[in-house]
Design a protein around this motif. Sequence first.
Motif, PDB file in Angstrom:
ATOM      1  N   THR A 111       0.689  -1.081  -0.029  1.00 31.48           N
ATOM      2  CA  THR A 111      -0.095  -0.024   0.066  1.00 31.48           C
ATOM      3  C   THR A 111       0.861   1.318  -0.025  1.00 31.48           C
ATOM      4  O   THR A 111       2.136   1.062   0.417  1.00 31.48           O
ATOM      5  CB  THR A 111      -0.969   0.084   1.193  1.00 31.48           C
ATOM      6  OG1 THR A 111      -0.005   0.068   2.485  1.00 31.48           O
ATOM      7  CG2 THR A 111      -1.844  -1.121   1.280  1.00 31.48           C
ATOM      8  N   VAL A 119      -4.978   1.180   7.386  1.00 34.01           N
ATOM      9  CA  VAL A 119      -4.526  -0.297   7.960  1.00 34.01           C
ATOM     10  C   VAL A 119      -5.822  -0.562   8.873  1.00 34.01           C
ATOM     11  O   VAL A 119      -6.113  -0.113   9.739  1.00 34.01           O
ATOM     12  CB  VAL A 119      -3.381   0.040   8.979  1.00 34.01           C
ATOM     13  CG1 VAL A 119      -2.912  -1.555   9.165  1.00 34.01           C
ATOM     14  CG2 VAL A 119      -2.386   0.584   8.045  1.00 34.01           C
ATOM     15  N   PHE A 123      -5.123  -6.277  10.309  1.00 38.86           N
ATOM     16  CA  PHE A 123      -3.967  -6.310   9.365  1.00 38.86           C
ATOM     17  C   PHE A 123      -2.676  -5.646   9.984  1.00 38.86           C
ATOM     18  O   PHE A 123      -2.849  -4.915  11.202  1.00 38.86           O
ATOM     19  CB  PHE A 123      -4.279  -5.148   8.345  1.00 38.86           C
ATOM     20  CG  PHE A 123      -5.339  -5.864   7.357  1.00 38.86           C
ATOM     21  CD1 PHE A 123      -4.738  -6.466   5.929  1.00 38.86           C
ATOM     22  CD2 PHE A 123      -6.560  -5.671   7.521  1.00 38.86           C
ATOM     23  CE1 PHE A 123      -5.543  -6.804   5.055  1.00 38.86           C
ATOM     24  CE2 PHE A 123      -7.461  -5.979   6.460  1.00 38.86           C
ATOM     25  CZ  PHE A 123      -7.136  -6.749   5.242  1.00 38.86           C
ATOM     26  N   VAL A 124      -1.447  -6.080   9.788  1.00 38.05           N
ATOM     27  CA  VAL A 124      -0.202  -5.519  10.432  1.00 38.05           C
ATOM     28  C   VAL A 124       0.735  -5.119   9.385  1.00 38.05           C
ATOM     29  O   VAL A 124       0.773  -5.608   8.202  1.00 38.05           O
ATOM     30  CB  VAL A 124       0.526  -6.354  11.232  1.00 38.05           C
ATOM     31  CG1 VAL A 124      -0.558  -6.776  12.520  1.00 38.05           C
ATOM     32  CG2 VAL A 124       0.707  -7.600  10.673  1.00 38.05           C
ATOM     33  N   ILE A 125       1.633  -3.975   9.520  1.00 35.86           N
ATOM     34  CA  ILE A 125       2.711  -3.511   8.618  1.00 35.86           C
ATOM     35  C   ILE A 125       3.829  -4.385   8.922  1.00 35.86           C
ATOM     36  O   ILE A 125       4.334  -4.422   9.936  1.00 35.86           O
ATOM     37  CB  ILE A 125       2.960  -2.060   8.785  1.00 35.86           C
ATOM     38  CG1 ILE A 125       1.580  -1.376   8.327  1.00 35.86           C
ATOM     39  CG2 ILE A 125       3.937  -1.673   7.768  1.00 35.86           C
ATOM     40  CD1 ILE A 125       1.585   0.347   8.776  1.00 35.86           C
ATOM     41  N   ASN A 128       8.387  -1.257   5.714  1.00 35.91           N
ATOM     42  CA  ASN A 128       8.375  -0.021   4.964  1.00 35.91           C
ATOM     43  C   ASN A 128       9.257   0.102   3.812  1.00 35.91           C
ATOM     44  O   ASN A 128      10.454  -0.242   4.116  1.00 35.91           O
ATOM     45  CB  ASN A 128       8.563   1.189   6.176  1.00 35.91           C
ATOM     46  CG  ASN A 128       8.085   1.157   7.381  1.00 35.91           C
ATOM     47  OD1 ASN A 128       8.581   0.878   8.419  1.00 35.91           O
ATOM     48  ND2 ASN A 128       6.682   1.234   7.303  1.00 35.91           N
ATOM     49  N   SER A 145       4.100   0.588   2.171  1.00 38.33           N
ATOM     50  CA  SER A 145       4.397  -0.217   3.354  1.00 38.33           C
ATOM     51  C   SER A 145       3.911  -1.395   2.669  1.00 38.33           C
ATOM     52  O   SER A 145       2.980  -1.620   1.640  1.00 38.33           O
ATOM     53  CB  SER A 145       3.536  -0.041   4.428  1.00 38.33           C
ATOM     54  OG  SER A 145       2.185   0.265   4.033  1.00 38.33           O
ATOM     55  N   THR A 146       4.157  -2.575   3.350  1.00 39.91           N
ATOM     56  CA  THR A 146       3.648  -3.887   2.933  1.00 39.91           C
ATOM     57  C   THR A 146       2.749  -4.520   4.347  1.00 39.91           C
ATOM     58  O   THR A 146       3.259  -4.391   5.245  1.00 39.91           O
ATOM     59  CB  THR A 146       5.012  -4.999   2.708  1.00 39.91           C
ATOM     60  OG1 THR A 146       5.599  -4.823   1.549  1.00 39.91           O
ATOM     61  CG2 THR A 146       4.031  -6.292   2.526  1.00 39.91           C
ATOM     62  N   GLN A 147       1.537  -4.749   4.068  1.00 44.82           N
ATOM     63  CA  GLN A 147       0.679  -5.198   4.896  1.00 44.82           C
ATOM     64  C   GLN A 147       0.263  -6.727   4.639  1.00 44.82           C
ATOM     65  O   GLN A 147       0.589  -7.247   3.606  1.00 44.82           O
ATOM     66  CB  GLN A 147      -0.597  -4.490   4.873  1.00 44.82           C
ATOM     67  CG  GLN A 147      -0.460  -3.128   5.217  1.00 44.82           C
ATOM     68  CD  GLN A 147      -1.678  -2.015   5.128  1.00 44.82           C
ATOM     69  OE1 GLN A 147      -2.685  -2.728   5.606  1.00 44.82           O
ATOM     70  NE2 GLN A 147      -1.784  -1.009   4.930  1.00 44.82           N
ATOM     71  N   TYR A 149      -2.850  -9.638   6.449  1.00 45.91           N
ATOM     72  CA  TYR A 149      -3.988  -9.863   7.415  1.00 45.91           C
ATOM     73  C   TYR A 149      -3.485 -10.806   8.385  1.00 45.91           C
ATOM     74  O   TYR A 149      -3.319 -12.189   8.136  1.00 45.91           O
ATOM     75  CB  TYR A 149      -5.232 -10.320   6.610  1.00 45.91           C
ATOM     76  CG  TYR A 149      -6.410 -10.462   7.806  1.00 45.91           C
ATOM     77  CD1 TYR A 149      -7.018  -9.321   7.925  1.00 45.91           C
ATOM     78  CD2 TYR A 149      -6.798 -11.513   7.885  1.00 45.91           C
ATOM     79  CE1 TYR A 149      -7.888  -9.049   8.755  1.00 45.91           C
ATOM     80  CE2 TYR A 149      -7.953 -11.612   8.884  1.00 45.91           C
ATOM     81  CZ  TYR A 149      -8.462 -10.364   9.393  1.00 45.91           C
ATOM     82  OH  TYR A 149      -9.772 -10.334  10.085  1.00 45.91           O
ATOM     83  N   VAL A 159       6.448  -6.944  13.244  1.00 48.43           N
ATOM     84  CA  VAL A 159       5.835  -5.708  12.706  1.00 48.43           C
ATOM     85  C   VAL A 159       6.421  -4.682  13.084  1.00 48.43           C
ATOM     86  O   VAL A 159       7.496  -4.506  13.811  1.00 48.43           O
ATOM     87  CB  VAL A 159       4.388  -5.780  13.369  1.00 48.43           C
ATOM     88  CG1 VAL A 159       3.623  -6.848  12.972  1.00 48.43           C
ATOM     89  CG2 VAL A 159       4.534  -5.376  14.601  1.00 48.43           C
ATOM     90  N   SER A 163       3.086   0.207  13.060  1.00 43.31           N
ATOM     91  CA  SER A 163       1.895  -0.797  12.667  1.00 43.31           C
ATOM     92  C   SER A 163       1.008  -0.733  13.786  1.00 43.31           C
ATOM     93  O   SER A 163       1.510  -0.882  15.026  1.00 43.31           O
ATOM     94  CB  SER A 163       2.363  -2.177  12.348  1.00 43.31           C
ATOM     95  OG  SER A 163       1.111  -3.015  12.071  1.00 43.31           O
TER      96      SER A 163
END
Length: 196
Positions: A111, A119, A123-125, A128, A145-147, A149, A159, A163
């Motif tokens: 995202t 977020v 969901f967690v990040i 970055n 960022s990459t997320q 579920y 994480v 996040s």
Amino acid sequence: MLKSTLALLIAGCVFGSTGSHAGTAEQSFIDQYHMDAQIHQIPGDQMLSDQRLSDMFRAQSRRMTICRGDFIPDGYVITGTTVNFDCGSWQHSDNAYILTVAPKSGALFNTCAGHHSRVYDGFVIIANIYNPACNFGSGNSVNGSTQVYADKYRPSFTVCANSPIPANYTRSRHHFSSSCRVGIGMANNAYVITRQ
């Protein structure tokens, strides 16, 4: 809100061939958007028109473009930016967002970063990153960022410190992760979280 909006999208697919059900599901989808906007106290000039919502519903769109500053429908995340000449002011810079339905399958997805990004709970990040689809910042600065579920992926995560942590997880070790570009230098910038 996320579940109800996605449920309405799915309902539209199921009832798409029957006239009366489609009209009801479509109106429910539009009503839900207005209710979400009211809860978030979104000004009228930042909302998508009923016609745009209707088009979106009929297309059962997993991907759509809206003007920057428009209210983002629940269930969608910003995955890119673009220039849209229908969005009014622009000065050779991106003035629109590309939205995608957030997957809940446990798949990783990228995202765009920034205060307009979203977020959802659950969901967690986990990273970055620099994302060429996102025109935020300059050069190769972190703009995305990459997320993932969390609940449907694995019981424990590393994480990034920026996040949100889902309600059914607890935070433990605080450490450094090269995937997380939060803060300056080699300071602790990540947490390990574990499902309760």
